[in-house]
Motif scaffolding. Structure first.
Motif, PDB file in Angstrom:
ATOM      1  N   ALA A   1      -2.290  -2.854  -0.263  1.00 33.65           N
ATOM      2  CA  ALA A   1      -0.616  -2.864  -0.534  1.00 33.65           C
ATOM      3  C   ALA A   1      -0.084  -4.025  -0.271  1.00 33.65           C
ATOM      4  N   MET A   2       0.691  -4.815  -1.200  1.00 33.41           N
ATOM      5  CA  MET A   2       1.221  -5.911  -1.087  1.00 33.41           C
ATOM      6  C   MET A   2       2.089  -5.811   0.255  1.00 33.41           C
ATOM      7  N   VAL A   3       3.022  -4.978   0.304  1.00 34.50           N
ATOM      8  CA  VAL A   3       4.007  -4.826   1.391  1.00 34.50           C
ATOM      9  C   VAL A   3       3.314  -4.844   2.739  1.00 34.50           C
TER      10      VAL A   3
ATOM     11  N   PHE B   1       8.815  -7.466 -10.203  1.00 32.25           N
ATOM     12  CA  PHE B   1       8.941  -6.502  -9.062  1.00 32.25           C
ATOM     13  C   PHE B   1       8.171  -6.749  -7.877  1.00 32.25           C
ATOM     14  N   GLU B   2       7.214  -7.697  -7.864  1.00 33.00           N
ATOM     15  CA  GLU B   2       6.349  -8.126  -6.384  1.00 33.00           C
ATOM     16  C   GLU B   2       6.708  -9.628  -6.014  1.00 33.00           C
ATOM     17  N   GLY B   3       6.307 -10.564  -7.278  1.00 38.47           N
ATOM     18  CA  GLY B   3       6.486 -11.945  -6.855  1.00 38.47           C
ATOM     19  C   GLY B   3       7.642 -12.378  -6.556  1.00 38.47           C
TER      20      GLY B   3
ATOM     21  N   ALA C   1      -2.487 -13.963  -1.043  1.00 39.78           N
ATOM     22  CA  ALA C   1      -2.713 -14.155  -2.071  1.00 39.78           C
ATOM     23  C   ALA C   1      -2.930 -13.309  -3.257  1.00 39.78           C
ATOM     24  N   TYR C   2      -2.729 -12.843  -4.514  1.00 42.13           N
ATOM     25  CA  TYR C   2      -3.300 -12.428  -5.564  1.00 42.13           C
ATOM     26  C   TYR C   2      -3.481 -13.544  -6.362  1.00 42.13           C
ATOM     27  N   PRO C   3      -4.501 -14.280  -6.782  1.00 44.99           N
ATOM     28  CA  PRO C   3      -4.631 -15.448  -7.376  1.00 44.99           C
ATOM     29  C   PRO C   3      -4.654 -15.312  -8.811  1.00 44.99           C
TER      30      PRO C   3
ATOM     31  N   GLY D   1      -3.207 -13.322 -13.093  1.00 43.74           N
ATOM     32  CA  GLY D   1      -3.342 -12.472 -12.022  1.00 43.74           C
ATOM     33  C   GLY D   1      -2.944 -11.077 -12.131  1.00 43.74           C
ATOM     34  N   LYS D   2      -2.583 -10.312 -11.095  1.00 41.72           N
ATOM     35  CA  LYS D   2      -2.347  -8.904 -11.353  1.00 41.72           C
ATOM     36  C   LYS D   2      -0.747  -8.496 -11.067  1.00 41.72           C
ATOM     37  N   LEU D   3      -0.200  -9.250 -10.195  1.00 44.18           N
ATOM     38  CA  LEU D   3       1.201  -8.788  -9.900  1.00 44.18           C
ATOM     39  C   LEU D   3       2.336  -9.166 -10.695  1.00 44.18           C
ATOM     40  N   ARG D   4       3.343  -8.422 -10.646  1.00 42.59           N
ATOM     41  CA  ARG D   4       4.331  -8.521 -11.482  1.00 42.59           C
ATOM     42  C   ARG D   4       5.383  -9.599 -10.880  1.00 42.59           C
ATOM     43  N   LEU D   5       5.892 -10.542 -11.601  1.00 40.64           N
ATOM     44  CA  LEU D   5       7.023 -11.296 -11.165  1.00 40.64           C
ATOM     45  C   LEU D   5       8.246 -10.843 -10.712  1.00 40.64           C
TER      46      LEU D   5
ATOM     47  N   ASP E   1       4.910   0.766  -4.010  1.00 46.20           N
ATOM     48  CA  ASP E   1       3.931  -0.403  -3.927  1.00 46.20           C
ATOM     49  C   ASP E   1       2.745  -0.032  -3.259  1.00 46.20           C
ATOM     50  N   GLY E   2       1.386   0.134  -3.885  1.00 47.96           N
ATOM     51  CA  GLY E   2       0.235   0.390  -3.308  1.00 47.96           C
ATOM     52  C   GLY E   2       0.130   1.903  -3.261  1.00 47.96           C
ATOM     53  N   SER E   3       0.375   2.781  -4.673  1.00 46.19           N
ATOM     54  CA  SER E   3       0.265   3.881  -4.413  1.00 46.19           C
ATOM     55  C   SER E   3      -0.956   4.577  -4.460  1.00 46.19           C
TER      56      SER E   3
HETATM   57  P1  P6P Z   1      -6.407  -4.448  -5.625  1.00 51.36           P
HETATM   58  C1  P6P Z   1      -0.902  -2.354  -5.573  1.00 51.36           C
HETATM   59  O1  P6P Z   1      -1.543  -1.677  -6.632  1.00 51.36           O
HETATM   60  C2  P6P Z   1      -0.561  -3.974  -5.859  1.00 51.36           C
HETATM   61  O2  P6P Z   1       0.226  -3.931  -7.132  1.00 51.36           O
HETATM   62  C3  P6P Z   1      -0.141  -4.657  -4.516  1.00 51.36           C
HETATM   63  O3  P6P Z   1       0.674  -3.770  -3.891  1.00 51.36           O
HETATM   64  C4  P6P Z   1      -1.482  -4.886  -3.863  1.00 51.36           C
HETATM   65  O4  P6P Z   1      -1.524  -6.440  -3.391  1.00 51.36           O
HETATM   66  C5  P6P Z   1      -2.578  -5.206  -5.158  1.00 51.36           C
HETATM   67  O5  P6P Z   1      -1.907  -4.197  -6.282  1.00 51.36           O
HETATM   68  C6  P6P Z   1      -3.883  -4.480  -4.912  1.00 51.36           C
HETATM   69  O6  P6P Z   1      -4.740  -4.677  -5.798  1.00 51.36           O
HETATM   70  O7  P6P Z   1      -6.883  -5.238  -6.921  1.00 51.36           O
HETATM   71  O8  P6P Z   1      -6.884  -5.093  -4.178  1.00 51.36           O
HETATM   72  O9  P6P Z   1      -6.353  -2.926  -5.669  1.00 51.36           O
END
Ligand code: P6P
Length: 287
Positions: free
Chosen positions: A201-203, A233-235, A217-219, A227-231, A93-95
């Protein structure tokens, strides 16, 4: 030892290999996109291969799904039986933080239903944080425990982890002009009350919220209503952890654990943290 124990200990055992593989893959893209249309790094592919090989070999792990793979992989353990589990993982996550040498993580959801599973069907969830120290935070049976990973061994350092009573930090993803008006107004209030902690990086960001209290929040965005995040694998796994730690989660209307999955890589607006801030968020979006 249960299959859940096996999965958690295997994630802990693989994490050092993921971390050791980062330097050599710092700026290397894999030349492909993941099912969410994002550029995949060589580090993503390496982490996914390590986890699939190790987790797929566990008796009782009947399904493996990853943010990097289009479909659920059958691990050859046949039909799910008593005690069997399905594993959904974001291997790295957050590579994108690798190029800037910032925190990254691994997120794991362990379900006793076929994938895609609802958060309510998670029997455990965990994240590994590749920070100055490699730690693993696990929610199972209603409590949260943090471990330091010493050479792949799990050493408990904090049990019954709960969010602090007095929130301190916030972190919101996306661009301000892309936030819907109601979220932007909510964010303005929060910004006047808490300190910004957002690292991409969400973590890492969620671990700040778990450590200090507050909200991540990633709204929903005007350009991306889900939004951007996957239910899967992340949410959902992160919500499992934050709710077990006495916090709350929401897609804007309901707990992320109650969101019914319709497809493996579906995105969802994510808000997790101290209950009061999640409740205020839902009120702000309902006006
Ligand atoms: P942005 C990493 O790519 C991720 O999936 C999450 O870990 C993180 O919270 C988000 O996307 C970061 O997104 O738009 O800030 O690069």
């Amino acid at each position: 030892m249960s299959t859940v124990d096996d999965v958690l200990e295997t994630v802990a055992a693989v994490a050092p290999d993921v971390r050791d593989g980062l330097p050599g893959r710092r700026l290397t893209e894999a030349g492909v996109e993941n099912p969410s249309g994002e550029t995949v790094t060589a580090a993503d592919v390496h982490a996914d291969e390590l986890f699939f090989e190790a987790l797929g070999a566990i008796d009782g792990v009947v399904e493996y799904a990853s943010e990097e793979r289009e479909a659920v992989a059958d691990t050859g353990d046949g039909e799910p039986g008593e005690g069997d589990v399905a594993v959904a993982i974001d291997p790295l996550d957050g590579s994108s933080n690798l190029a800037s040498n910032n925190a990254m993580g691994t997120i794991v959801g362990i379900a006793d239903e076929p994938l895609p599973a609802a958060g309510e069907d998670l029997v455990a969830a965990a994240y590994v944080l590749y920070g100055p120290i490699t730690t693993m935070t696990v929610a199972r049976e209603g409590t949260v425990t943090t471990y330091v990973l010493d050479g792949g061994e799990m050493r408990a350092v904090e049990e019954d982890v709960t969010l602090p009573d007095d929130p301190v930090v916030y972190g919101f993803g996306g661009r301000v002009p892309d936030w819907p008006d109601a979220f932007r107004e909510y964010a303005r209030e929060v910004e006047s009350e808490l300190k910004l902690r957002y690292g991409g990086a969400m973590v890492g960001d969620v671990n700040q919220v778990l450590s200090y209290g507050g909200i991540f929040a990633y709204p929903a965005l005007s350009s991306a209503p889900n939004g951007k995040l996957r239910l899967q694998f992340e949410g959902a796994p992160i919500a499992k952890i934050i709710e077990a730690a006495g916090g709350a989660s929401s897609d804007g209307e309901r707990s992320l654990l109650s969101v019914e999955p319709t497809e493996l890589h579906q995105r969802v607006p994510v808000h997790v943290g101290s209950k009061a801030y999640v409740e205020r968020l839902e009120a702000a979006l309902s006006d």
